[in-house]
Design a protein around this motif. Structure first.
Motif, PDB file in Angstrom:
ATOM      1  N   THR B  10      21.707 -31.088  46.825  1.00  0.00           N
ATOM      2  CA  THR B  10      22.408 -29.847  47.122  1.00  0.00           C
ATOM      3  C   THR B  10      23.773 -30.195  47.687  1.00  0.00           C
ATOM      4  O   THR B  10      23.962 -31.229  48.314  1.00  0.00           O
ATOM      5  CB  THR B  10      21.651 -28.968  48.143  1.00  0.00           C
ATOM      6  OG1 THR B  10      21.512 -29.702  49.367  1.00  0.00           O
ATOM      7  CG2 THR B  10      20.281 -28.587  47.621  1.00  0.00           C
ATOM      8  N   SER B  12      27.236 -28.035  49.412  1.00  0.00           N
ATOM      9  CA  SER B  12      27.892 -26.798  49.807  1.00  0.00           C
ATOM     10  C   SER B  12      29.331 -27.106  50.178  1.00  0.00           C
ATOM     11  O   SER B  12      29.585 -28.018  50.965  1.00  0.00           O
ATOM     12  CB  SER B  12      27.162 -26.158  50.988  1.00  0.00           C
ATOM     13  OG  SER B  12      27.793 -24.954  51.381  1.00  0.00           O
ATOM     14  N   SER B  85      29.462 -21.788  41.660  1.00  0.00           N
ATOM     15  CA  SER B  85      28.118 -21.936  42.221  1.00  0.00           C
ATOM     16  C   SER B  85      27.081 -21.874  41.108  1.00  0.00           C
ATOM     17  O   SER B  85      27.035 -20.909  40.338  1.00  0.00           O
ATOM     18  CB  SER B  85      27.846 -20.832  43.249  1.00  0.00           C
ATOM     19  OG  SER B  85      28.735 -20.919  44.343  1.00  0.00           O
ATOM     20  N   THR B 108      22.286 -28.339  43.164  1.00  0.00           N
ATOM     21  CA  THR B 108      22.686 -26.962  43.403  1.00  0.00           C
ATOM     22  C   THR B 108      23.984 -26.959  44.190  1.00  0.00           C
ATOM     23  O   THR B 108      24.029 -27.423  45.329  1.00  0.00           O
ATOM     24  CB  THR B 108      21.603 -26.204  44.178  1.00  0.00           C
ATOM     25  OG1 THR B 108      20.394 -26.234  43.437  1.00  0.00           O
ATOM     26  CG2 THR B 108      22.033 -24.768  44.407  1.00  0.00           C
ATOM     27  N   SER B 110      26.856 -24.840  45.969  1.00  0.00           N
ATOM     28  CA  SER B 110      27.165 -23.531  46.565  1.00  0.00           C
ATOM     29  C   SER B 110      28.599 -23.569  47.049  1.00  0.00           C
ATOM     30  O   SER B 110      28.984 -24.471  47.804  1.00  0.00           O
ATOM     31  CB  SER B 110      26.229 -23.236  47.735  1.00  0.00           C
ATOM     32  OG  SER B 110      24.887 -23.227  47.313  1.00  0.00           O
ATOM     33  N   ARG B 112      31.188 -21.574  49.196  1.00  0.00           N
ATOM     34  CA  ARG B 112      31.246 -20.525  50.205  1.00  0.00           C
ATOM     35  C   ARG B 112      32.607 -19.819  50.148  1.00  0.00           C
ATOM     36  O   ARG B 112      33.647 -20.462  50.170  1.00  0.00           O
ATOM     37  CB  ARG B 112      31.048 -21.125  51.600  1.00  0.00           C
ATOM     38  CG  ARG B 112      29.776 -21.931  51.766  1.00  0.00           C
ATOM     39  CD  ARG B 112      29.602 -22.367  53.213  1.00  0.00           C
ATOM     40  NE  ARG B 112      30.719 -23.171  53.684  1.00  0.00           N
ATOM     41  CZ  ARG B 112      30.818 -24.491  53.557  1.00  0.00           C
ATOM     42  NH1 ARG B 112      29.873 -25.165  52.924  1.00  0.00           N
ATOM     43  NH2 ARG B 112      31.861 -25.143  54.045  1.00  0.00           N
TER      44      ARG B 112
END
Lengths: 115, 113
Positions: B10, B12, B85, B108, B110, B112
């Motif tokens: 993951t 972000s 995303s 994944t 993401s 923001r």
């Protein structure tokens, strides 16, 4: 880029029935197509290679009698899940190589739910 | 057979920042490395690919680099946007798009806002 379609996009069936999924290359010919299975939040698992004019090649552990593949033409491959059971519920995706750019394009996937 | 590992699982980032996703492969005979973006409920979409005869390829905000000696390749996304995303998969194959692909586990991303 090239376009690959799948039909149906979603199917719900009863346990014990058979389901056919179609994969079409819309604007190009594909002598080879690939069938994948994907579980939620997991990667793509290759099930088999579909070959136009010859038998499909199955990956180890994939039951060829349960997942029947027919490459009927240069633009169509079908996957039939025979005697489906709830554990066959999954997202099935096909892909086809486009020789012009030597790249592989995927269909939108088919969500199979077996009750 | 080929084994493709992808890390992290993951990631972000803040909108506007860059994102880098790395993959390693085991088969030195692999020569084709595509990257796919998959949105929820959809099929994977090819975003960029690279072949072993080049070390880098760029397409607008997306670039891919390949290090054959170390057997790793990376996806670079600059000026990330919320629509970036998604789940990103790397893959490898021996003889180009006509042969079966071995996929990484996916990451994944993401972004923001």
């Amino acid at each position: 880029g090239a376009v690959v379609s799948q039909h149906p996009s979603r199917v719900i069936c009863k346990s014990g029935t058979s389901v056919k999924i179609e994969c079409r290359s819309l604007d190009f010919q594909a002598t080879t197509m690939f069938w994948y299975r994907q579980f939620p939040k997991k990667s793509l698992m290759l099930m088999a290679t579909s070959n136009e004019g010859s038998k499909a090649t199955y990956e180890q552990g994939v039951e060829k009698d349960k997942f029947l593949i027919n490459h009927a033409s240069l633009t169509l491959s079908t996957l039939t899940v025979t005697s489906a059971h709830p554990e066959d519920s999954s997202f099935y995706i096909c892909s086809a190589p486009w020789s012009v750019l030597d790249t592989q394009y995927f269909g939108p996937g088919t969500r199979l739910t077996v009750l | 057979g080929e084994n493709v590992e992808q890390h992290p699982s993951t990631l972000s980032v803040q909108e506007g920042d860059s994102a880098v996703i790395k993959c390693t492969y085991s088969d030195s005979a692999s020569n084709y490395f595509p990257w796919y973006k998959q949105e929820l409920g959809k099929g994977p979409q090819l975003i960029i690919d690279i072949r072993s005869n080049v070390g880098e390829k760029k397409d607008q905000r997306i670039a891919v680099t390949l290090n054959k000696t170390a057997k790793h390749f990376s996806l670079h996304i600059t000026e990330t946007q919320p629509e970036d995303s998604a789940v990103y998969f790397c893959a490898a194959s021996r003889t180009g798009a006509n042969s079966k692909l071995t996929f990484g586990k996916g990451i994944t991303l993401s972004v923001r806002p």
